[in-house]
Design an enzyme around this catalytic site. Structure first.
Site, PDB file in Angstrom:
ATOM      1  N   ARG A  15     -23.145   9.934  -1.910  1.00 45.67           N
ATOM      2  CA  ARG A  15     -22.329   9.992  -0.690  1.00 45.67           C
ATOM      3  C   ARG A  15     -23.053  10.737   0.417  1.00 45.67           C
ATOM      4  NH1 ARG A  15     -17.479  14.219  -2.462  1.00 45.67           N
ATOM      5  NH2 ARG A  15     -18.861  15.808  -3.298  1.00 45.67           N
ATOM      6  N   GLU A  63      -5.816   1.289   5.025  1.00 44.62           N
ATOM      7  CA  GLU A  63      -7.129   0.651   5.023  1.00 44.62           C
ATOM      8  C   GLU A  63      -7.156  -0.626   5.848  1.00 44.62           C
ATOM      9  OE1 GLU A  63      -5.390   1.613   2.360  1.00 44.62           O
ATOM     10  OE2 GLU A  63      -6.504   3.326   1.583  1.00 44.62           O
ATOM     11  N   PHE A  88     -10.257  -0.456  -2.138  1.00 46.60           N
ATOM     12  CA  PHE A  88      -9.465  -0.400  -0.915  1.00 46.60           C
ATOM     13  C   PHE A  88     -10.219  -0.916   0.306  1.00 46.60           C
ATOM     14  CE2 PHE A  88      -7.848   3.481  -3.393  1.00 46.60           C
ATOM     15  CZ  PHE A  88      -7.013   2.684  -4.178  1.00 46.60           C
ATOM     16  N   ARG A 172     -20.379   7.840  -5.714  1.00 48.63           N
ATOM     17  CA  ARG A 172     -20.463   8.979  -4.791  1.00 48.63           C
ATOM     18  C   ARG A 172     -21.379  10.057  -5.354  1.00 48.63           C
ATOM     19  NH1 ARG A 172     -14.915  11.352  -4.397  1.00 48.63           N
ATOM     20  NH2 ARG A 172     -14.548  10.192  -6.301  1.00 48.63           N
TER      21      ARG A 172
HETATM   22  C1  LIG Z   1      -4.464   2.433  -1.148  1.00 52.68           C
HETATM   23  C2  LIG Z   1      -4.963   3.794  -1.466  1.00 52.68           C
HETATM   24  N1  LIG Z   1      -5.752   4.429  -0.595  1.00 52.68           N
HETATM   25  C3  LIG Z   1      -6.240   5.647  -0.875  1.00 52.68           C
HETATM   26  C4  LIG Z   1      -5.947   6.259  -2.055  1.00 52.68           C
HETATM   27  C5  LIG Z   1      -6.548   7.621  -2.390  1.00 52.68           C
HETATM   28  N2  LIG Z   1      -5.501   8.649  -2.381  1.00 52.68           N
HETATM   29  C6  LIG Z   1      -4.896   9.065  -3.527  1.00 52.68           C
HETATM   30  S1  LIG Z   1      -3.700  10.170  -3.264  1.00 52.68           S
HETATM   31  C7  LIG Z   1      -3.974  10.181  -1.592  1.00 52.68           C
HETATM   32  C8  LIG Z   1      -3.128  11.038  -0.697  1.00 52.68           C
HETATM   33  C9  LIG Z   1      -1.665  10.785  -0.913  1.00 52.68           C
HETATM   34  O1  LIG Z   1      -0.865  11.543  -0.065  1.00 52.68           O
HETATM   35  P1  LIG Z   1       0.697  11.588  -0.313  1.00 52.68           P
HETATM   36  O2  LIG Z   1       1.248  10.218  -0.392  1.00 52.68           O
HETATM   37  O3  LIG Z   1       1.288  12.470   0.723  1.00 52.68           O
HETATM   38  O4  LIG Z   1       0.808  12.208  -1.758  1.00 52.68           O
HETATM   39  P2  LIG Z   1       0.993  13.731  -2.184  1.00 52.68           P
HETATM   40  O5  LIG Z   1       0.598  14.597  -1.033  1.00 52.68           O
HETATM   41  O6  LIG Z   1       2.436  13.877  -2.464  1.00 52.68           O
HETATM   42  O7  LIG Z   1       0.156  13.930  -3.394  1.00 52.68           O
HETATM   43  C10 LIG Z   1      -5.014   9.299  -1.276  1.00 52.68           C
HETATM   44  C11 LIG Z   1      -5.517   9.052   0.081  1.00 52.68           C
HETATM   45  C12 LIG Z   1      -5.123   5.551  -2.961  1.00 52.68           C
HETATM   46  N3  LIG Z   1      -4.799   6.048  -4.150  1.00 52.68           N
HETATM   47  N4  LIG Z   1      -4.635   4.339  -2.634  1.00 52.68           N
END
Ligand SMILES: Cc1ncc(C[n+]2csc(CCOP(=O)(O)OP(=O)(O)O)c2C)c(N)n1
Lengths: 318, 311
Positions: A15, A63, A88, A172
């Site tokens: 990365r 995305e 994604f 990464r």
């Molecule tokens: C489509 C998709 N994009 C990116 C991710 C990577 N990802 C996993 S958790 C997360 C953040 C989630 O935030 P939130 O919905 O607020 O969950 P919490 O803070 O409650 O854990 C991301 C970006 C994913 N799992 N799926």
């Protein structure tokens, strides 16, 4: 021209190859812009936000929107680079890449991280064994699977000079070193890393290192293997394949991807259309979904280790 | 020093009175029930911590913020049969923020879907408990999730199907506030609201953080409750560490006849353990530093003591 440097073991994170290359580009080209989808701390792109705050956009967990925003930026002259985990920026956004990007002749440079078995702890939902297959169907898309840090930096830097859809996938984390710093490549051209006369082994991405290891151990057993790093899967270096298969007993393709639609398929198409009559063994993921586990475990589980290559090559002798 | 943040909050009789009306019998029963739910919350929280600590890393923040919700669901509101996870008449739970798997696994283990020993296999090679939910692998997991933004549509389909079949079952959707960045959530909300799918109770875990930090800094959600109202939902907003308030909101939603319903959980990422609440980057926590390990051990000790007291 490239040179090998496999002794260098202090490999850096892949990365960071991407991050540093984009930062370098931003120093000389104010059109270059980076877009993230809430994975800035996972991709290291948060560092780009720090170094170039006005050339970094976090679109949030959106995305499809990221691809559309990139297309809009491209329309008015920017050179967008986007990142997310491989699923994604492939499966999830295919129509946006296809229509807003490719069909409309916009430029989008894509870093798809943690493809195939390198997904490790993120598991089945995040596993992509089909990203290359999808992108291959997009007219004129450029598709790369980076073999090491040096090559990754070269790919990112050279994407910036081109117009269109450019896709590169890689872990990464750090991976084994193949090339000497400063090596140069050419899109659409494979690299012969080792000459040989019995078997032609064509690999891409992280597995290039395993391919070289397999070739070395086969050499000791009296089988001479030629190894090609086919880092650019589209456009595919057909000429090189047709030239190098001459007098070989078999061809092996070796990829961290489904055998359906990836490097192996692309090679099969070339061989079939040219009535080569030389057997091809596609070593890749055999029509399966992903699962969770360590990368090492998954590499074994999906039959993507050098010993699979070695065993197959040995089986040809009997 | 770890500290059980939720402990002191809202365990006074006043809170019970306020949230549960004033009929005496009911209050006494509820107090017992609430204690039962608090016990379950403590057990789930403890297991989340043990599970992620054993694994060495994991989505701790977003798992902890839904502990009380899962306690209310699996301790009171849901219809399920732990011995028959595929029971056709069960209520469904769609945990769309599938990375919070450890929270759901801990809830499921605590109510008997599988042994607690499974929790210590999180993410191991060949495990039945992957970091992201997998309905094919784990008994009691109704839907695979991990690719954010897809769950609301699944819940919508289930709810619509129940209506078509004239079944009185509910589907509970749990989405993250960061997850709402995904446009598909809003496609689903349109559909749920338009079709007045009041048998789908949508929870939004508003812990105000996503992966890259505060939601307001990444993509400002503004007022989520107002957005949901504008989409046509009846809404309730409750403190996410308050079992009785969550329960009451669910009861209220169940009485709504003519519109879609949504409960916004005012939560804290890392909820219930002060050290992890205060940690800025608490999305995925690694247990590779002495400090984090000690904080976890302290919290495990305190939660165990709390459980003994409540039992
Ligand atoms: C489509 C998709 N994009 C990116 C991710 C990577 N990802 C996993 S958790 C997360 C953040 C989630 O935030 P939130 O919905 O607020 O969950 P919490 O803070 O409650 O854990 C991301 C970006 C994913 N799992 N799926």
């Amino acid at each position: 021209m490239f040179e090998l440097d496999r002794e260098n073991t202090d490999a850096s994170e892949m990365r960071m190859a991407v991050v540093s290359a984009i930062q370098d580009l931003m120093k000389i080209n104010d059109k270059v812009i980076a877009l993230e989808a809430d994975l800035g701390s996972a991709s290291g792109w948060a560092k780009i936000k720090k170094s170039n705050p006005d050339r970094f956009i976090n679109v949030g967990i959106a995305e499809a929107n990221m691809v559309g925003v990139a297309a809009g930026l491209s329309l008015i002259g920017f050179i967008p680079f986007i990142h997310s985990f491989a699923p994604f920026v492939s499966r999830r956004v295919f129509d946006q890449i296809f229509i807003s990007g490719a069909y409309s002749q916009n430029t989008i440079n894509i870093y798809a991280s943690d493809p195939g078995f390198t997904v490790a702890a993120n598991g089945g939902t995040h596993t992509t064994f089909e990203d290359i297959a999808l992108y291959r169907t997009i007219p004129d898309a450029l598709i790369c699977d980076a073999a090491d840090f040096v090559q990754m930096r070269w790919i990112i830097k050279n994407f910036a000079d081109l117009k269109g859809i450019h896709f590169v996938r890689a872990n990464r984390k750090p991976i084994a070193n193949i090339y000497k710093e400063g090596s140069e490549f050419e899109f659409g051209k494979g690299n012969i890393l080792k000459k040989g006369h019995d078997i032609l082994l064509i690999a891409a991405g992280q597995l290039v290192s395993d391919a070289l290891n397999a070739a070395e151990s086969l050499e000791k057993k009296g089988i001479s293997v030629e190894v090609i790093d086919m880092f650019c899967i589209k456009p595919l270096d057909k000429d090189l394949i047709l030239k190098e298969i001459k007098d070989k007993r078999a061809i092996i393709s070796f990829e961290n991807h489904s055998i359906i639609g990836g490097l192996g398929s692309a090679i099969a198409e070339v061989l079939a259309e040219n009535a080569c009559g030389i057997p091809l063994k596609r070593i890749g993921v055999n029509d399966r979904f992903g699962q969770v586990g360590t990368a090492d475990f998954l590499q074994k589980e999906f039959g993507l280790t050098q010993s699979v290559v070695v065993d197959f090559a040995l089986s040809l002798q009997n | 020093m770890a500290d059980i943040a939720g402990l002191a909050r809202n365990n006074s009789a006043d809170a019970v009175m306020m949230t549960n009306g004033n009929e005496e019998d009911e209050i006494i029963m509820n107090e017992k029930e609430i204690k039962k739910l608090k016990l379950l919350s403590a057990k789930i929280r403890l297991d989340v911590l043990k599970c992620i600590k054993k694994c060495g890393y994991g989505h701790l923040g977003g798992s902890l913020s839904i502990v009380e919700l899962l306690s209310v669901l699996y301790g009171k509101q849901l219809r399920y049969d732990a011995k028959n996870p595929q029971w056709k008449e069960r209520d469904f739970v769609i945990l769309s923020k599938g990375h919070a798997g450890p929270a759901l696994y801990s809830a499921l283990a605590n109510v008997g879907f599988f042994g607690k020993d499974w929790l210590l296999t999180l993410n191991e090679n060949g495990t039945k408990l992957p970091s992201h939910l997998d309905r094919v692998k784990t008994p009691g997991v109704d839907m695979t999730a991990g690719s954010l933004g897809q769950g609301a549509s699944i819940a919508a389909g289930i709810a619509a199907g129940f209506k078509l079949k004239k079944n009185a079952q509910f589907v509970y959707l749990i989405a993250g506030d960061g997850e709402l960045n995904e446009g598909q959530c809003w496609e689903a909300f349109q559909f749920i609201a338009h079709n007045k799918l009041n048998n789908c109770i949508a929870f939004i875990d508003e812990n105000k953080k996503q992966l890259d930090g505060w939601t307001k800094d990444v993509i400002n959600p503004y007022d989520i409750e107002k957005k949901m109202q504008a989409f046509g939902f009846f809404t309730k907003k409750v403190k996410a560490d308050d079992e009785s308030a969550i329960d009451e909101a669910i009861e209220k939603c169940k009485s709504v006849k003519d519109s879609a319903v949504c409960i916004i959980l005012d939560s804290i990422k890392g909820q219930g353990i002060k050290y992890f609440e205060d940690m800025m980057d608490n999305h995925s926590v690694k247990f590779n530093t002495a400090e984090n390990i000690k904080a976890a051990d302290d919290a495990i000790e305190e939660l165990s003591a709390l459980i003994t007291r409540l039992e």
